[in-house]
Design a protein around this motif. Structure first.
Motif, PDB file in Angstrom:
ATOM      1  N   CYS A  85       0.805  -1.222   0.000  1.00 48.67           N
ATOM      2  CA  CYS A  85       0.000   0.000   0.000  1.00 48.67           C
ATOM      3  C   CYS A  85       0.837   1.269   0.000  1.00 48.67           C
ATOM      4  CB  CYS A  85      -0.933   0.012   1.215  1.00 48.67           C
ATOM      5  SG  CYS A  85      -2.168  -1.303   1.222  1.00 48.67           S
ATOM      6  N   CYS A  86       2.150   1.145   0.246  1.00 46.60           N
ATOM      7  CA  CYS A  86       3.032   2.323   0.279  1.00 46.60           C
ATOM      8  C   CYS A  86       3.201   2.911  -1.124  1.00 46.60           C
ATOM      9  CB  CYS A  86       4.408   1.943   0.830  1.00 46.60           C
ATOM     10  SG  CYS A  86       4.456   1.665   2.612  1.00 46.60           S
ATOM     11  N   PRO A  87       3.461   4.222  -1.234  1.00 42.40           N
ATOM     12  CA  PRO A  87       3.755   4.828  -2.536  1.00 42.40           C
ATOM     13  C   PRO A  87       5.181   4.498  -2.964  1.00 42.40           C
ATOM     14  CG  PRO A  87       3.987   6.460  -0.807  1.00 42.40           C
ATOM     15  CD  PRO A  87       3.462   5.205  -0.143  1.00 42.40           C
ATOM     16  N   PRO A  88       5.563   4.812  -4.195  1.00 39.60           N
ATOM     17  CA  PRO A  88       6.943   4.577  -4.630  1.00 39.60           C
ATOM     18  C   PRO A  88       7.886   5.601  -4.019  1.00 39.60           C
ATOM     19  CG  PRO A  88       5.721   5.669  -6.358  1.00 39.60           C
ATOM     20  CD  PRO A  88       4.733   5.337  -5.285  1.00 39.60           C
ATOM     21  N   GLY A  89       9.156   5.249  -3.944  1.00 42.75           N
ATOM     22  CA  GLY A  89      10.176   6.196  -3.487  1.00 42.75           C
ATOM     23  C   GLY A  89      10.845   6.866  -4.667  1.00 42.75           C
ATOM     24  N   ASN A  90      11.553   7.988  -4.402  1.00 46.00           N
ATOM     25  CA  ASN A  90      12.135   8.722  -5.533  1.00 46.00           C
ATOM     26  C   ASN A  90      13.321   8.007  -6.164  1.00 46.00           C
ATOM     27  OD1 ASN A  90      13.897   9.236  -3.327  1.00 46.00           O
ATOM     28  ND2 ASN A  90      14.600  11.129  -4.285  1.00 46.00           N
ATOM     29  N   ILE A  91      13.855   6.975  -5.511  1.00 47.13           N
ATOM     30  CA  ILE A  91      14.942   6.222  -6.139  1.00 47.13           C
ATOM     31  C   ILE A  91      14.438   5.502  -7.382  1.00 47.13           C
ATOM     32  CG2 ILE A  91      14.626   4.070  -4.858  1.00 47.13           C
ATOM     33  CD1 ILE A  91      17.701   3.900  -4.713  1.00 47.13           C
ATOM     34  N   SER A  92      13.114   5.361  -7.506  1.00 45.42           N
ATOM     35  CA  SER A  92      12.550   4.738  -8.706  1.00 45.42           C
ATOM     36  C   SER A  92      12.909   5.544  -9.951  1.00 45.42           C
ATOM     37  CB  SER A  92      11.027   4.622  -8.588  1.00 45.42           C
ATOM     38  OG  SER A  92      10.423   5.897  -8.476  1.00 45.42           O
ATOM     39  N   ASN A  93      13.001   6.866  -9.810  1.00 44.58           N
ATOM     40  CA  ASN A  93      13.367   7.713 -10.954  1.00 44.58           C
ATOM     41  C   ASN A  93      14.806   7.448 -11.396  1.00 44.58           C
ATOM     42  OD1 ASN A  93      11.753  10.445  -9.192  1.00 44.58           O
ATOM     43  ND2 ASN A  93      10.807   8.804 -10.361  1.00 44.58           N
ATOM     44  N   ILE A  94      15.685   7.263 -10.416  1.00 41.38           N
ATOM     45  CA  ILE A  94      17.100   6.985 -10.712  1.00 41.38           C
ATOM     46  C   ILE A  94      17.239   5.627 -11.380  1.00 41.38           C
ATOM     47  CG2 ILE A  94      19.387   6.657  -9.673  1.00 41.38           C
ATOM     48  CD1 ILE A  94      18.416   8.507  -7.382  1.00 41.38           C
ATOM     49  N   ILE A  95      16.538   4.631 -10.864  1.00 37.91           N
ATOM     50  CA  ILE A  95      16.621   3.283 -11.431  1.00 37.91           C
ATOM     51  C   ILE A  95      16.011   3.251 -12.829  1.00 37.91           C
ATOM     52  CG2 ILE A  95      15.852   0.901 -11.147  1.00 37.91           C
ATOM     53  CD1 ILE A  95      16.087   1.240  -8.154  1.00 37.91           C
ATOM     54  N   THR A  96      14.925   4.001 -13.032  1.00 36.46           N
ATOM     55  CA  THR A  96      14.318   4.071 -14.369  1.00 36.46           C
ATOM     56  C   THR A  96      15.292   4.653 -15.374  1.00 36.46           C
ATOM     57  OG1 THR A  96      12.081   4.292 -13.469  1.00 36.46           O
ATOM     58  CG2 THR A  96      12.417   5.052 -15.724  1.00 36.46           C
ATOM     59  N   HIS A  97      16.014   5.689 -14.969  1.00 36.24           N
ATOM     60  CA  HIS A  97      17.020   6.291 -15.851  1.00 36.24           C
ATOM     61  C   HIS A  97      18.100   5.271 -16.187  1.00 36.24           C
ATOM     62  CE1 HIS A  97      20.739   8.610 -16.721  1.00 36.24           C
ATOM     63  NE2 HIS A  97      19.897   9.373 -17.410  1.00 36.24           N
ATOM     64  N   ARG A  98      18.542   4.526 -15.186  1.00 34.39           N
ATOM     65  CA  ARG A  98      19.575   3.506 -15.402  1.00 34.39           C
ATOM     66  C   ARG A  98      19.064   2.395 -16.313  1.00 34.39           C
ATOM     67  NH1 ARG A  98      22.950   0.977 -16.861  1.00 34.39           N
ATOM     68  NH2 ARG A  98      24.599  -0.214 -15.818  1.00 34.39           N
ATOM     69  N   ALA A  99      17.764   2.122 -16.253  1.00 35.63           N
ATOM     70  CA  ALA A  99      17.176   1.045 -17.055  1.00 35.63           C
ATOM     71  C   ALA A  99      16.876   1.465 -18.492  1.00 35.63           C
ATOM     72  CB  ALA A  99      15.896   0.551 -16.402  1.00 35.63           C
ATOM     73  N   GLY A 100      17.051   2.756 -18.803  1.00 39.81           N
ATOM     74  CA  GLY A 100      16.723   3.234 -20.137  1.00 39.81           C
ATOM     75  C   GLY A 100      15.231   3.342 -20.348  1.00 39.81           C
ATOM     76  N   GLY A 101      14.498   3.635 -19.256  1.00 40.52           N
ATOM     77  CA  GLY A 101      13.050   3.783 -19.346  1.00 40.52           C
ATOM     78  C   GLY A 101      12.640   5.237 -19.424  1.00 40.52           C
ATOM     79  N   ASN A 102      11.349   5.482 -19.447  1.00 37.39           N
ATOM     80  CA  ASN A 102      10.788   6.818 -19.588  1.00 37.39           C
ATOM     81  C   ASN A 102      10.836   7.550 -18.244  1.00 37.39           C
ATOM     82  OD1 ASN A 102       9.231   9.105 -20.011  1.00 37.39           O
ATOM     83  ND2 ASN A 102       7.743   8.055 -21.298  1.00 37.39           N
TER      84      ASN A 102
END
Length: 302
Positions: A85-102
């Protein structure tokens, strides 16, 4: 001792400090959030809808089903539901960048999800916890008040988030200088607090982490997979699927720990789940991002 009977130690002063750190973390996220991130929803409603539905509707439901299959102890089941039920953390943005995602989609989803979680997180937890066959009796003994939890989330997430967005609008030049150091510092301090919470109760974590680790690994893999296949089912391209997958896979377990110590008395199974998740989802996310980074995805236009 049964893990459901364990109460982890975390003194009131440390809890207040953890609340302050989490509030500062949200302030740092907001410094990097623009009103355009919310307006971007209008440009990609399908992507946002798929991501939000996966986080707030599907993940709690699948988590509920997973606890019925794995049949963990009540406090562990309740901890799994809370993390979902928790929201995402901002590290998701960093990992998305590393993954080549949007990354733009990731940032927008983080902003929207954190705003929605103020209302949806306590409601989701109260609903799924109250209908769980083994966790519901435990939840009744705690007498959780969703409204009280919602107000607590407003103070440590909602208010700092609004203040951060306002600060960025009023002082854009200063914001550009401090937002990256503030985000890194707040994240590192939060990690140190989580490590401190684990270290202060190390014996309990050693005794019970074996009970939760398999559940955490399966749960986390389901969360990443759920995000990816929800995006695929919505017809999104690979570039967007990666962002949605990571947004659903990365949960703010730091917030989970705050709530566990604030409202659940440091309930053993819940705290061990949140602590284990906090480390594992980042490890799994970075491994997934490394694998994706070697397989570039075609970018989509907003």
């Amino acid at each position: 001792m049964n893990v459901d009977e364990v109460r982890l130690n975390f003194n009131p002063a440390s809890l207040q400090a953890l609340n302050a750190v989490l509030a500062f973390l949200m302030f740092g996220i907001a410094l990097d959030t623009k009103l355009a991130d919310f307006k971007r929803v209008l440009k990609m409603p399908v992507a946002m809808g798929a991501g939000i539905a996966a986080q707030f509707l599907l993940l709690p439901a699948i988590t509920y089903a997973l606890t019925l299959v794995l049949r963990p102890t009540p406090s562990i089941a309740l901890g799994m539901i809370l993390v979902a039920c928790c929201p995402p953390g901002n590290i998701s943005n960093i990992i998305t960048h590393r993954a080549g995602g949007n990354v733009a989609l990731s940032v927008s989803m983080t902003a929207i999800s954190n705003a929605l979680s103020i209302f949806l997180m306590p409601l989701n937890l109260a609903f799924w916890g109250s209908i769980h066959p083994t966790a519901a009796p435990l939840l009744k003994t705690i007498a959780l008040d969703p409204l009280e939890m919602g107000l607590h989330i407003v103070v440590i997430i909602g208010l700092p988030f609004v203040l951060g967005i306002g600060f960025a609008r009023l002082w854009p030049a200063l914001t550009e200088r401090i937002k990256k150091p503030a985000r890194i510092l707040s994240f590192l301090v939060l990690v140190l607090f989580i490590v401190g919470a684990v270290a202060g109760n190390w014996r309990y974590f050693l005794d019970y982490v074996g009970l939760v680790m398999l559940a955490v690994v399966i749960h986390d893999a389901l969360a990443y997979g759920l995000g990816y296949f929800s995006a695929a089912a919505a017809g999104l391209k690979e570039y967007d699927r990666r962002a949605v997958s990571i947004e659903v896979g990365i949960r703010n377990s730091g917030l989970g720990l705050v709530l566990i110590f604030s409202f659940f008395g440091g309930l053993g199974g819940m705290a061990v789940v949140a602590g284990a998740w906090g480390f594992w989802d980042i490890i799994a996310g970075m491994a997934l991002a490394h694998w994706w980074a070697r397989r570039p995805a075609e970018k989509t236009q907003l």
